[in-house]
Structures are given as C-alpha cells and as structure tokens.
Design a protein around this motif. Structure first.
Motif, PDB file in Angstrom:
ATOM      1  N   HIS A  87       0.973  -0.981   0.095  1.00  0.00           N
ATOM      2  CA  HIS A  87      -0.142  -0.014  -0.058  1.00  0.00           C
ATOM      3  C   HIS A  87       0.846   1.170  -0.133  1.00  0.00           C
ATOM      4  N   LEU A  96       1.476   5.104  -0.100  1.00  0.00           N
ATOM      5  CA  LEU A  96       1.053   6.538   0.228  1.00  0.00           C
ATOM      6  C   LEU A  96       2.369   7.456   0.317  1.00  0.00           C
ATOM      7  N   THR A  97       3.343   7.029   1.043  1.00  0.00           N
ATOM      8  CA  THR A  97       4.303   7.782   1.381  1.00  0.00           C
ATOM      9  C   THR A  97       5.226   8.177   0.164  1.00  0.00           C
ATOM     10  N   LYS A 157       7.359   6.706  -4.618  1.00  0.00           N
ATOM     11  CA  LYS A 157       6.985   6.251  -3.225  1.00  0.00           C
ATOM     12  C   LYS A 157       8.260   5.787  -2.398  1.00  0.00           C
ATOM     13  N   TYR A 182      -1.148   5.621  -4.708  1.00  0.00           N
ATOM     14  CA  TYR A 182      -1.906   6.865  -4.576  1.00  0.00           C
ATOM     15  C   TYR A 182      -1.466   8.186  -5.401  1.00  0.00           C
ATOM     16  N   THR A 219      -6.904  13.314  -4.816  1.00  0.00           N
ATOM     17  CA  THR A 219      -6.020  12.337  -4.681  1.00  0.00           C
ATOM     18  C   THR A 219      -7.077  10.990  -5.231  1.00  0.00           C
ATOM     19  N   SER A 226      -6.673   6.558  -6.235  1.00  0.00           N
ATOM     20  CA  SER A 226      -5.810   5.300  -5.908  1.00  0.00           C
ATOM     21  C   SER A 226      -5.998   4.225  -7.279  1.00  0.00           C
ATOM     22  N   LEU A 234      -8.291   9.523  -0.720  1.00  0.00           N
ATOM     23  CA  LEU A 234      -7.620   9.260   0.961  1.00  0.00           C
ATOM     24  C   LEU A 234      -8.808   9.201   1.750  1.00  0.00           C
ATOM     25  N   ALA A 260      -9.456   5.520   1.881  1.00  0.00           N
ATOM     26  CA  ALA A 260      -8.538   4.838   2.451  1.00  0.00           C
ATOM     27  C   ALA A 260      -8.618   4.576   4.072  1.00  0.00           C
TER      28      ALA A 260
END
Ligand SMILES: Cc1cc2nc3c(=O)[nH]c(=O)nc-3n(C[C@H](O)[C@H](O)[C@H](O)COP(=O)(O)OP(=O)(O)OC[C@H]3O[C@@H](n4cnc5c(N)ncnc54)[C@H](O)[C@@H]3O)c2cc1C
Length: 413
Positions: free
Chosen positions: A137, A139-140, A176, A191, A204, A206, A254, A257
């Motif tokens: 997963h 995101l960051t 990411k 994302y 945002t 996904s 988001l 999520a």
C-alpha cells in the motif's frame, strides 16, 4: 503470568491457539536458531519460503479475502478484533513476519471494497494460491506523508506523484518511499494526485499496479533497524501506464483509505503488543532463573518493580487495543480517535517495556545472539509506522474537535 484476552468467541480462541502453536513450534525456534539471518544483505534470502507456506497452511496469510475467492471469511461483526488477536500472536514470534502478512489482510479489505469484481477475482485468487505472494500500500513519498493527515487540505500539500488520464490508460509519474512489502510485493495500491487545483482530499486517486507494469521500477530495499523480515522498499514510476479499470477511487481516495487505516491502526497496535509480550515473556522467564548476588533476579526488589511496570503497561495497551477494535467493528463514532490512540499509546508504552527487557537482561540484553535487543529494535519502528507519534496525536484532537483543531491554521476566511 499469562495475560487474559477477555471476551473472545470460540472461533477467535481456536484461531489464536493454532497461531500460537505455529509461532511456538516454527517461528520462535527459527528466529532463535538463526539470529544472523535477518542481517543477510540479500533481502529475498532472509525469510525461508517455508515459513510463509506454514502460515498459509493454518490460514493466517489470507485473512480478509472473501470465501468466494478461497480466503478465510471472518465473522464481519468481529473481524477487526480477530485481526488484532492474530496479529499480536504472529508478532510475538516475529514482528517482520507479522508485517509481511498483515499487509495482505489490510490491502485485501481495500480490494474487496473498491476493486472491480474481475480484478478482485484475479488478484485475490492469486494471493490465495501463491504462498509467497504479497500486497503493498503506497502512500508515503519524499515530500509528503504525515502532513496529509492534518487539516492542510490545500493544493500545495498534495501528492507529488501525478496521474494523468489518456484515452486508454492512466499515466503515473513519481515515487514512493518506505513501503512495507515494497521490495517484493506482486501487487501495489498506489495513490497519486489527479487534480492539482484542489486539496488532496478531493484530488487524490488510487490505482492497482501489478509488479510487471511497464514504467514501474523497484528502486531499492531499505535496510531497517527492526522488523527486518519485512522488506521495505522504494518505488519509482516513469510514464507508468495503468489500464483504466485499475482505478480504485477517483478524487476521494484518501477518504476511502479509512477502510484500510482504521483496521490498520488496530493491527499496528496489536503487532506492537505482540512485540511487548515477547519482551515480557522472555524477561519473566529470565528473572526467575538468572542469579545475581546469590539470588534469582526477581528477588531483588528493583527488578520485581520493573516487571510489574512492564505488565501494567502491556495490560493498559491490551485494554485500549480491545476497546478500539470493538469500536471499529461497531463502526462507532469514536472509532477514528480510538484507533489513533491505540496506535500511538502502544508505540510509546511497548518501547518502554522493551527498554526494561534490555536493562533487566544486563549485558545479555545487548548481545545479538541473545535476541532481546531485537525486540527493542522491532519496538522502535512502531513510532514511525502509519504516522508519527505527533501526527497521531494531532489526528486524535482533530477527530475530537473538528471545527477548531481540525481546521487549517492559515489565513482566516
Ligand atoms: C517500517 C516502516 C514501514 C512503513 N510502511 C509504509 C507503507 O506500507 N506505506 C506507506 O505509504 N508508508 C509507509 N511507511 C511510512 C510511514 O507512514 C511514514 O514514515 C510516516 O508517516 C512518517 O512520514 P515521514 O517518514 O515522511 O516523516 P515526516 O513527515 O518527514 O516527519 C518528520 C517529522 O516531522 C513531523 N512533521 C511532519 N509534518 C508535520 C506537520 N505538518 N506538522 C507537525 N509535525 C510534522 C513528524 O511528526 C516527524 O516528527 C512506513 C514507514 C516505516 C518506518
């Protein structure tokens, strides 16, 4: 002293027992007998395939996958509590192994809610049939992580990873970082910003991204301080072309999520509790046998007090995790705040428990082959997973006071 987990159903109790047997018979002996293995610089060689196969045999690899696709269907009204109980048990054996497995559960929940039926069938069936198959997963990214959970719903705080729509594909560019299973997953949820003019809550989206997608590069495996049997990775997307039907959520990804993060925070806290329980059990055993000053350690009152402190902290974490899991299962209005409380509280309390464990083991606590320092390293990672401690607290207060703490502190409108 065994800590009692109250209010479990018969099914939960049985799953917990079979998981505990797997951990005691397979995982712990492997970790204790192969302490060098986590330091292998070939990430793929660290965890023997057999461990994932054994996990698969007792059905804990594919929790969250609907029965229709061959998964283990849990009682929906108590699913998150069950996740918590099993995550704790696995992490009692090894936190990195738990990380590897729980990503599958968490992403499976996301897929069964948002992926089109044919893609659910394709990927969840694959997950079930291949014991080494992992989900991730993403995101960051380098210029954004914690802040996106704050009230900063403004374009300048949006994701740098961009997705643009062409006739047949979505084209994604960006990167990411720090992604669990990022090095070896077969399928990623990614994302990206699809509308730079609006805030990230509206802009945002996904996407499902299979590992062999053209334009996807797995740039590296991060060498982490703990949880080293989970291979944390960095991903780069260069004109990566994703088919249109691989879009999971458009614009509001988001918000959606939450379906991943609420159970996710409980699972984080529960894994963290498992690390604390391992530290406690090792220490409780040690102080009953190790002799200093002519007496076993626990006879020294300073030692006994620390053991009491460890047990108290763990009991408090256990209580909060149970309360928060019940709230998420019931979709209660305070679930958001509670699951952040459980996550941040567990991370700080268990680190303290692991510190006691190291100190009570004296010099042995600092030796790699003794294995207690590993618990301290594993515990330290939880401060940073699924949001930092400070950001978690900001999320708690934001959930409690949305109109004041939850509003951006920029210019007044
Ligand atoms: C082992 C591990 C596994 C992970 N797995 C995943 C994963 O699977 N998927 C994924 O997407 N991410 C993953 N992460 C990333 C993790 O969620 C982030 O590390 C975490 O959210 C913190 O983000 P950051 O590292 O960018 O820190 P930063 O956001 O750079 O934070 C640095 C410091 O600044 C503070 N800070 C930052 N912004 C603000 C602000 N606006 N206001 C106040 N304080 C602020 C933070 O509290 C922190 O103390 C993982 C991380 C680790 C360590």
């Amino acid at each position: 002293m065994e800590m009692i987990e109250r209010g479990l159903s018969e099914e939960q109790r049985m799953m917990r027992e079979s998981c505990r047997a797997f951990v005691d018979d397979v995982v712990t002996p492997f970790i204790r007998g192969n302490w060098q293995r986590e330091w292998l610089m070939d990430p793929g060689a660290r965890l023997p395939r057999e461990i994932l196969e054994r996990a698969d045999r007792i059905g804990i690899r594919t929790l969250g996958v609907p029965e229709a696709f061959g998964g283990v269907q849990l009682d929906a009204a108590a699913e998150v509590r069950t996740f918590a109980v099993i995550a704790e048990e696995i992490a009692r054996g090894d936190s990195g192994l738990a990380d590897k497995l729980v990503q599958n559960w968490k992403v499976a929940v996301l897929l069964r809610n948002f992926a089109p039926r044919h893609l659910q069938e394709k990927w969840l069936t694959k997950l079930v049939s291949e014991p080494g198959f992992l989900l991730a997963h993403c995101l960051t990214e380098p210029r954004g992580a914690s802040d996106r959970w704050l009230p900063y719903n403004v374009p300048e705080a949006a994701m740098q990873t961009r997705a643009t729509e062409s006739r047949d594909f979505w084209i994604i560019n960006g990167r990411k970082q720090f992604i669990s299973n990022g090095y070896d997953a077969g399928l990623f949820v990614v994302y990206a910003n699809t509308d730079p003019k609006v805030g990230m809550l509206q802009g945002t989206s996904s996407f499902l991204v299979p590992r062999d997608t053209p334009g996807l590069t797995i740039a590296r495996c991060n060498e982490t301080i703990g949880c080293r049997f989970m291979n944390n990775g960095e991903l780069v997307f260069e004109d990566m072309r994703v088919p249109k039907d691989h879009l999971l959520a458009r614009g509001d990804a988001l918000g959606k999520a939450g379906i991943y993060f609420r159970p996710g925070k409980i699972i984080q806290a529960a894994k963290n509790l498992g690390v604390g329980m391992a530290a406690y059990e090792r220490t409780a055993e040690y102080v009953q046998h190790y002799v200093q000053g002519g007496r076993i350690l626990i006879k020294h009152q300073a030692v006994a007090l620390r053991v009491a402190d460890m047990a108290t902290r763990l009991t408090a974490v256990r209580s909060l995790v149970r309360e928060a899991a019940l709230a998420v299962d019931a979709n209660a209005p305070d679930a958001d705040a509670l699951c952040n409380m459980a996550k941040v509280f567990a991370s700080e309390e268990v680190l303290k428990v692991a510190q006691h464990a190291m100190e009570l083991h004296g010099g042995n606590g600092a030796m790699l082959d003794f294995g207690v320092e590993k618990l301290f390293r594993d515990a330290s990672i939880f401060l940073h997973m699924d949001a930092t401690a400070d950001i978690s607290r900001l999320k708690i207060v934001k959930a409690m006071f949305p109109r004041t703490a939850g509003a951006y502190a920029g210019p007044e409108n």
